[in-house]
Scaffold this motif. Structure first.
Motif, PDB file in Angstrom:
ATOM      1  N   LEU A  11       0.829  -1.200   0.000  1.00  0.00           N
ATOM      2  CA  LEU A  11       0.000   0.000   0.000  1.00  0.00           C
ATOM      3  C   LEU A  11       0.869   1.258   0.000  1.00  0.00           C
ATOM      4  N   GLY A  12       1.975   1.220   0.727  1.00  0.00           N
ATOM      5  CA  GLY A  12       2.900   2.345   0.712  1.00  0.00           C
ATOM      6  C   GLY A  12       3.449   2.599  -0.678  1.00  0.00           C
ATOM      7  N   LEU A  13       3.795   1.532  -1.393  1.00  0.00           N
ATOM      8  CA  LEU A  13       4.276   1.660  -2.769  1.00  0.00           C
ATOM      9  C   LEU A  13       3.199   2.287  -3.651  1.00  0.00           C
ATOM     10  N   PHE A  14       1.971   1.812  -3.513  1.00  0.00           N
ATOM     11  CA  PHE A  14       0.855   2.302  -4.322  1.00  0.00           C
ATOM     12  C   PHE A  14       0.631   3.797  -4.091  1.00  0.00           C
ATOM     13  N   PHE A  15       0.510   4.201  -2.832  1.00  0.00           N
ATOM     14  CA  PHE A  15       0.239   5.613  -2.561  1.00  0.00           C
ATOM     15  C   PHE A  15       1.456   6.493  -2.825  1.00  0.00           C
ATOM     16  N   SER A  16       2.639   5.946  -2.683  1.00  0.00           N
ATOM     17  CA  SER A  16       3.833   6.710  -3.010  1.00  0.00           C
ATOM     18  C   SER A  16       3.853   7.088  -4.488  1.00  0.00           C
ATOM     19  N   ARG A  17       3.516   6.133  -5.349  1.00  0.00           N
ATOM     20  CA  ARG A  17       3.511   6.419  -6.786  1.00  0.00           C
ATOM     21  C   ARG A  17       2.401   7.395  -7.157  1.00  0.00           C
ATOM     22  N   ILE A  18       1.241   7.265  -6.517  1.00  0.00           N
ATOM     23  CA  ILE A  18       0.164   8.211  -6.816  1.00  0.00           C
ATOM     24  C   ILE A  18       0.564   9.621  -6.392  1.00  0.00           C
ATOM     25  N   LEU A  19       1.091   9.754  -5.182  1.00  0.00           N
ATOM     26  CA  LEU A  19       1.457  11.077  -4.691  1.00  0.00           C
ATOM     27  C   LEU A  19       2.641  11.666  -5.453  1.00  0.00           C
ATOM     28  N   ARG A  20       3.440  10.828  -6.041  1.00  0.00           N
ATOM     29  CA  ARG A  20       4.571  11.316  -6.834  1.00  0.00           C
ATOM     30  C   ARG A  20       4.090  12.050  -8.082  1.00  0.00           C
ATOM     31  N   SER A  21       2.923  11.715  -8.577  1.00  0.00           N
ATOM     32  CA  SER A  21       2.389  12.331  -9.785  1.00  0.00           C
ATOM     33  C   SER A  21       1.726  13.666  -9.454  1.00  0.00           C
ATOM     34  N   PRO A  22       2.124  14.756 -10.082  1.00  0.00           N
ATOM     35  CA  PRO A  22       1.444  16.036  -9.832  1.00  0.00           C
ATOM     36  C   PRO A  22      -0.043  15.977 -10.155  1.00  0.00           C
ATOM     37  N   LEU A  23      -0.412  15.256 -11.212  1.00  0.00           N
ATOM     38  CA  LEU A  23      -1.809  15.188 -11.619  1.00  0.00           C
ATOM     39  C   LEU A  23      -2.633  14.359 -10.648  1.00  0.00           C
ATOM     40  N   SER A  24      -2.242  13.100 -10.463  1.00  0.00           N
ATOM     41  CA  SER A  24      -3.019  12.211  -9.597  1.00  0.00           C
ATOM     42  C   SER A  24      -2.829  12.567  -8.121  1.00  0.00           C
ATOM     43  N   GLY A  25      -1.590  12.820  -7.722  1.00  0.00           N
ATOM     44  CA  GLY A  25      -1.325  13.154  -6.332  1.00  0.00           C
ATOM     45  C   GLY A  25      -1.998  14.450  -5.922  1.00  0.00           C
ATOM     46  N   GLY A  26      -1.994  15.438  -6.827  1.00  0.00           N
ATOM     47  CA  GLY A  26      -2.665  16.692  -6.518  1.00  0.00           C
ATOM     48  C   GLY A  26      -4.158  16.500  -6.320  1.00  0.00           C
ATOM     49  N   HIS A  27      -4.773  15.683  -7.189  1.00  0.00           N
ATOM     50  CA  HIS A  27      -6.203  15.423  -7.048  1.00  0.00           C
ATOM     51  C   HIS A  27      -6.505  14.673  -5.754  1.00  0.00           C
ATOM     52  N   LEU A  28      -5.679  13.678  -5.425  1.00  0.00           N
ATOM     53  CA  LEU A  28      -5.899  12.908  -4.211  1.00  0.00           C
ATOM     54  C   LEU A  28      -5.807  13.801  -2.978  1.00  0.00           C
ATOM     55  N   MET A  29      -4.779  14.623  -2.894  1.00  0.00           N
ATOM     56  CA  MET A  29      -4.625  15.473  -1.710  1.00  0.00           C
ATOM     57  C   MET A  29      -5.792  16.441  -1.580  1.00  0.00           C
ATOM     58  N   ASP A  30      -6.249  16.981  -2.703  1.00  0.00           N
ATOM     59  CA  ASP A  30      -7.370  17.904  -2.654  1.00  0.00           C
ATOM     60  C   ASP A  30      -8.653  17.182  -2.232  1.00  0.00           C
ATOM     61  N   SER A  31      -8.839  15.961  -2.716  1.00  0.00           N
ATOM     62  CA  SER A  31     -10.017  15.181  -2.340  1.00  0.00           C
ATOM     63  C   SER A  31     -10.047  14.930  -0.840  1.00  0.00           C
ATOM     64  N   LEU A  32      -8.881  14.681  -0.254  1.00  0.00           N
ATOM     65  CA  LEU A  32      -8.812  14.353   1.170  1.00  0.00           C
ATOM     66  C   LEU A  32      -9.066  15.558   2.067  1.00  0.00           C
ATOM     67  N   LEU A  33      -9.171  16.753   1.493  1.00  0.00           N
ATOM     68  CA  LEU A  33      -9.543  17.929   2.260  1.00  0.00           C
ATOM     69  C   LEU A  33     -11.059  18.093   2.370  1.00  0.00           C
TER      70      LEU A  33
END
Length: 430
Positions: free
Chosen positions: A112-134
């Motif tokens: 799971l750490g590997l999965f979320f690390s790769r998502i957060l590494r991406s400006p597009l996907s990671g940015g959307h994920l962080m914004d969703s979590l707000l």
């Protein structure tokens, strides 16, 4: 002995298959996961990494309807397990691990750490994920009408009261010195959401309640950090605690909760000033909290510390934020060497705005709240935070944190330390 034949260069390797078009790569990943299910995990993790390196944004888009839907960490991982077999642990594998003490787990959270690390590494996907979590949690939205009407909410480990325009969040895990676990992270995020969403709240106060713990009975305690007993028992999760805490309520305190209303054209985030009052100690996660609030008061007999390196883990986002307050040399002493900062130490002024005698702290807190009531405080706070912390830098930090912290959870030294801790009693927790 006849030498083995060299591999046929015309045959695609598994790594190449992982990087092929998404449907082909998905099938290759599922085959590899089945083939290496009983093997040491390293090879399959390498293939998962190769798959994500090539397809993170496509995977995330499929899981979120082309980034048209918000994402929650646990739900996103569960959806990924169903849509991409072999990419992350299955629900059954995670459920089996949850039933075990930390030392007995299979370590599926590393994937799971590997999965979320790769998502957060991406400006597009990671940015959307962080914004969703707000976005506010469903629990907070369900409780909001009652809280706005009554000004009271007892969430279990956090009590919330609105009085004189102040949302007063009291940490009340009196049995364990406000040591955090999955339950308290959920309660804290709910409380933060309610405080930020309630139109009757101007500003917010964080303080620890009175303890029943024998050593501190009748005394207020701010926080003892991560609950090492829960960690030993397998009750501290990467997703539900370590990632959710940083990307959930701590980030909401700093940036605000996301709302869609008539003022979204101005800003989609609803933020308010925060004050923290430290009684006795702010250890670990308690000290991390102080790095996202606007004003910190402490009793003269209190201290701050970040003993995560001694415990074997990473102290959340403190490694990213603390050097801004203290400079790099003192930050290294605090994080790497376990240096305690007492409220009366000269360097405490870098982290604490006011120090008062324990009997004078209540009155000082009320005076500090009055000073932050100006209508322009929130706007200036927003601009200070915008200039102080780059959102992309925070995202990149969290990408590394997701994987590093997952490895630390399953390291031999951490398991040994929490096992020894379980035999001790009557001491601060983390």
């Amino acid at each position: 002995m006849t030498p083995s034949s060299p591999p046929d260069a015309r045959q695609p390797t598994e790594q190449q298959e992982m990087r092929a078009g998404l449907p082909r790569a998905r099938a290759a990943l599922a085959r590899a996961a089945s083939r290496y299910a009983a093997s040491p995990p390293g090879r399959l993790r390498a293939l998962r990494g190769a798959f994500l390196d090539a397809h993170t944004d496509a995977v995330y888009a499929e899981l979120t309807g082309g980034r048209t839907r918000g994402a929650r960490l646990a739900a996103l991982a569960a959806d990924a397990a169903r849509a991409f077999p072999g990419l992350v642990p299955s629900a059954a594998e995670l459920a089996a691990d949850r039933a075990l003490a930390q030392a007995g787990k299979a370590g599926h959270e590393i994937d799971l750490g590997l999965f979320f690390s790769r998502i957060l590494r991406s400006p597009l996907s990671g940015g959307h994920l962080m914004d969703s979590l707000l976005s506010p949690t469903e629990r907070a939205l369900r409780l909001l009408p009652e809280f706005t009407a009554t000004g009271h909410a007892d969430l279990g480990s956090v009590r919330l009261e609105r009085r004189d325009g102040v949302a007063r969040l009291t940490l009340c895990r009196d049995d364990c010195l406000n040591a955090e676990d999955n339950r308290q992270v959920d309660d804290m995020e709910t409380a933060v959401d309610l405080a930020l969403l309630d139109p009757g709240v101007e500003l917010c106060l964080l303080r620890g309640g009175e303890m029943t713990h024998p050593r501190y009975a009748g005394k207020r305690v701010f926080s003892a950090g991560i609950n090492l007993k829960s960690l030993h028992a397998g009750g501290i999760s990467l997703v539900g605690f370590l990632l959710r805490r940083e990307l959930g309520y701590l980030h909401k305190i700093w940036r605000g909760v996301r709302v869609d209303d008539d003022m979204s054209w101005h800003s989609p985030y609803r933020a308010k000033p925060w004050v923290a009052a430290v009684d006795t100690f702010a250890i670990g996660g308690g000290m991390q909290l102080l790095l996202v609030v606007d004003h910190v008061l402490a009793a003269s007999d209190a201290y701050l510390s970040l003993p995560a390196a001694q415990e074997g883990i990473v102290p959340g986002v403190a490694n990213f934020r603390l050097p801004r307050f203290t400079g790099p040399r003192l930050a290294r002493r605090i994080i790497l060497e376990g240096h305690r900062v007492r409220a009366t130490d000269p360097e405490a002024g870098l982290l604490i705005d006011e120090v008062h005698g324990p009997d004078d702290l209540d009155a000082a807190v009320e005076h500090s709240l009055d000073r932050l009531r100006s209508p322009a405080v929130t706007a200036n706070r927003k601009m200070l935070n915008t200039g102080e912390e780059d959102l992309d830098a925070f995202r990149r930090y969290m990408a590394d944190f997701a994987l590093e912290q997952a490895f630390r959870l399953y390291s031999a030294d951490v398991i040994g330390k929490v096992g020894r801790f379980s035999a001790r009693a009557g001491t601060p927790v983390g």
